[in-house]
Design an enzyme around this catalytic site. Structure first.
Site, PDB file in Angstrom:
ATOM      1  N   HIS A  91     -11.935 107.380  86.716  1.00  0.00           N
ATOM      2  CA  HIS A  91     -12.362 107.956  85.496  1.00  0.00           C
ATOM      3  C   HIS A  91     -13.366 107.249  84.920  1.00  0.00           C
ATOM      4  O   HIS A  91     -14.256 108.025  84.260  1.00  0.00           O
ATOM      5  CB  HIS A  91     -10.921 108.173  84.541  1.00  0.00           C
ATOM      6  CG  HIS A  91     -10.834 109.291  83.900  1.00  0.00           C
ATOM      7  ND1 HIS A  91      -9.909 109.664  83.209  1.00  0.00           N
ATOM      8  CD2 HIS A  91     -11.958 109.714  83.113  1.00  0.00           C
ATOM      9  CE1 HIS A  91     -10.112 110.810  82.623  1.00  0.00           C
ATOM     10  NE2 HIS A  91     -11.402 110.831  82.210  1.00  0.00           N
TER      11      HIS A  91
ATOM     12  N   ASP B 138      -9.074 121.003  86.574  1.00  0.00           N
ATOM     13  CA  ASP B 138      -9.718 119.723  86.325  1.00  0.00           C
ATOM     14  C   ASP B 138      -8.532 118.864  85.298  1.00  0.00           C
ATOM     15  O   ASP B 138      -8.506 119.229  84.173  1.00  0.00           O
ATOM     16  CB  ASP B 138     -11.008 119.578  85.620  1.00  0.00           C
ATOM     17  CG  ASP B 138     -11.574 118.144  85.848  1.00  0.00           C
ATOM     18  OD1 ASP B 138     -11.573 117.523  86.687  1.00  0.00           O
ATOM     19  OD2 ASP B 138     -11.365 117.577  84.436  1.00  0.00           O
TER      20      ASP B 138
ATOM     21  N   LYS C  36      -7.544 112.341  88.024  1.00  0.00           N
ATOM     22  CA  LYS C  36      -8.469 110.971  87.840  1.00  0.00           C
ATOM     23  C   LYS C  36      -7.531 109.970  87.496  1.00  0.00           C
ATOM     24  O   LYS C  36      -6.464 109.692  86.773  1.00  0.00           O
ATOM     25  CB  LYS C  36      -9.384 111.299  86.679  1.00  0.00           C
ATOM     26  CG  LYS C  36     -10.190 112.424  86.603  1.00  0.00           C
ATOM     27  CD  LYS C  36     -11.147 112.467  85.537  1.00  0.00           C
ATOM     28  CE  LYS C  36     -11.640 114.129  85.513  1.00  0.00           C
ATOM     29  NZ  LYS C  36     -10.898 115.123  84.659  1.00  0.00           N
TER      30      LYS C  36
ATOM     31  N   TYR D 260      -4.882 112.669  79.970  1.00  0.00           N
ATOM     32  CA  TYR D 260      -4.723 113.773  79.113  1.00  0.00           C
ATOM     33  C   TYR D 260      -3.288 113.941  78.787  1.00  0.00           C
ATOM     34  O   TYR D 260      -3.201 114.869  77.867  1.00  0.00           O
ATOM     35  CB  TYR D 260      -5.449 114.926  79.781  1.00  0.00           C
ATOM     36  CG  TYR D 260      -6.799 114.910  80.107  1.00  0.00           C
ATOM     37  CD1 TYR D 260      -7.667 113.832  79.882  1.00  0.00           C
ATOM     38  CD2 TYR D 260      -7.267 116.061  81.243  1.00  0.00           C
ATOM     39  CE1 TYR D 260      -8.873 113.976  80.268  1.00  0.00           C
ATOM     40  CE2 TYR D 260      -8.591 115.705  81.680  1.00  0.00           C
ATOM     41  CZ  TYR D 260      -9.636 114.772  81.162  1.00  0.00           C
ATOM     42  OH  TYR D 260     -10.729 114.545  81.637  1.00  0.00           O
TER      43      TYR D 260
END
Ligand code: A2P
Length: 316
Positions: A118, A51, A85, A56
């Site tokens: 997201h 994921d 996302k 990130y």
């Protein structure tokens, strides 16, 4: 929703017909320099689902690890499930395909298995100005997501952090129904209402922070130390982390535990082939409930959501 067992791991069937591994390695807060190694350890241990997200800031390191795993013949692309996302600054319809292209380039892939919005709002400028938040555009952003699905670059599309109401709104006009709503869920935030809405509409419910994110100090979560979890763990001879994850699987949801530590990555995969018996499973209903990732940063008097109540439509 239908489930199937592949090499000892449960897979859930999505409304696209694709089968998604029920456990995925989470990569939020996986430090650069550690995340690539974590992905390698996980895939070698048997994980088939990673994921990811643009936010990130580690997708390029994950891409290097994936390429190495493919080159070494450890796993084939078609046997892996990769989610990413769309970040809040990329909701303008013309920016949506550009954002996916950047993610694909970083991950060194031709397609993702699942691409999610997201958060249910658009941050029109990248800076800290909360007044630049907007939410009325979700229908046009979703159309752009549908085009990615049509192109085959996102083999399934869905959302993240959508409340029951926001999900139902989307379902009321979507040409392609979202395959997944990925949200916070663990024994300390069980989301019974949203799970029922997902189930009634054929949307797969996927759990982030399935361990309650114990390492995130500002969330102040200690669900793994809750007496009910430690009692069940002791009775079953499992760790509290395994019990939290198994609870999720038995609810029919996929779980996305993050770790960069080899022992925990392996421990978290050992949640199949045993179960929490009914008399212990029902104890989880006694656990006090609190959303951990409340997302105050998305609430502002000039933005579309003026309170947490509005952001989560009362599910807070
Ligand atoms: P680490 O990466 O050092 O292993 P969540 O997935 O709910 O966000 O939780 C992730 C956090 O939980 C990380 O801080 C991770 O630390 C820690 N963690 C991962 N697996 C376990 C486990 N089995 N038991 C306890 N803590 C864990």
């Amino acid at each position: 929703m239908a489930e199937e067992n592949v090499n000892g791991v449960v897979y859930f069937e999505l409304n696209t017909g694709a089968k998604m591994p029920s456990i995925g390695l989470g990569t939020w807060q996986s430090e650069p320099g550690l995340v690539g190694n974590a992905v390698e350890i996980a895939v070698k241990a048997g994980y088939r689902h990673i994921d990811c997200a643009r936010l990130y800031e580690n997708e390029n390191e994950i891409g290097v690890a994936l390429k190495k795993l493919f080159d070494e013949g450890v796993v084939k692309r078609e046997d892996l499930w990769i989610t990413s996302k769309l970040w809040n600054t990329d909701h303008a319809p013309e920016d949506v395909p550009v954002a996916l292209e950047k993610t694909l380039k970083d991950l060194q892939l031709d397609y993702v298995d699942l691409y999610l919005i997201h958060w249910p709002l658009w941050k029109k400028t990248a800076g800290a100005d909360p007044g630049s938040l907007s939410a009325s555009h979700i229908p046009s952003t979703w159309k752009a997501m549908e085009a990615l699905y049509d192109s085959g670059k996102a083999r399934a599309i869905g959302v993240s952090n959508f409340s029951s109401k926001k999900l139902e709104d989307l379902l009321s006009y979507a040409r392609i129904h979202p395959a997944v709503d990925q949200v916070e869920c663990h024994p300390g935030w069980q989301q019974a209402k949203l799970r029922a809405v997902c189930q009634a509409n054929g949307v797969h419910f996927s759990a982030y922070s399935p361990l309650g994110s114990p390492g995130t100090t500002w969330m102040n979560s200690n669900i793994l130390k809750h007496p009910i979890l430690t009692m069940v763990a002791e009775k079953l001879g499992k760790s509290p982390g395994q019990v939290a994850l198994r609870w999720g699987i038995q609810n029919g949801q996929s779980v996305l535990p993050k770790s960069t530590k080899e022992a925990r990555i392996k421990e978290n995969l050992d949640i199949f082939g045993w179960s929490i018996p009914d008399d212990l499973f029902c104890k989880f209903s006694e656990i006090e409930q609190r959303r951990q990732l409340r997302a105050e940063f998305l609430v502002h008097e000039n933005g579309p959501y003026k309170s947490l109540e509005e952001l989560w439509d009362g599910e807070v």
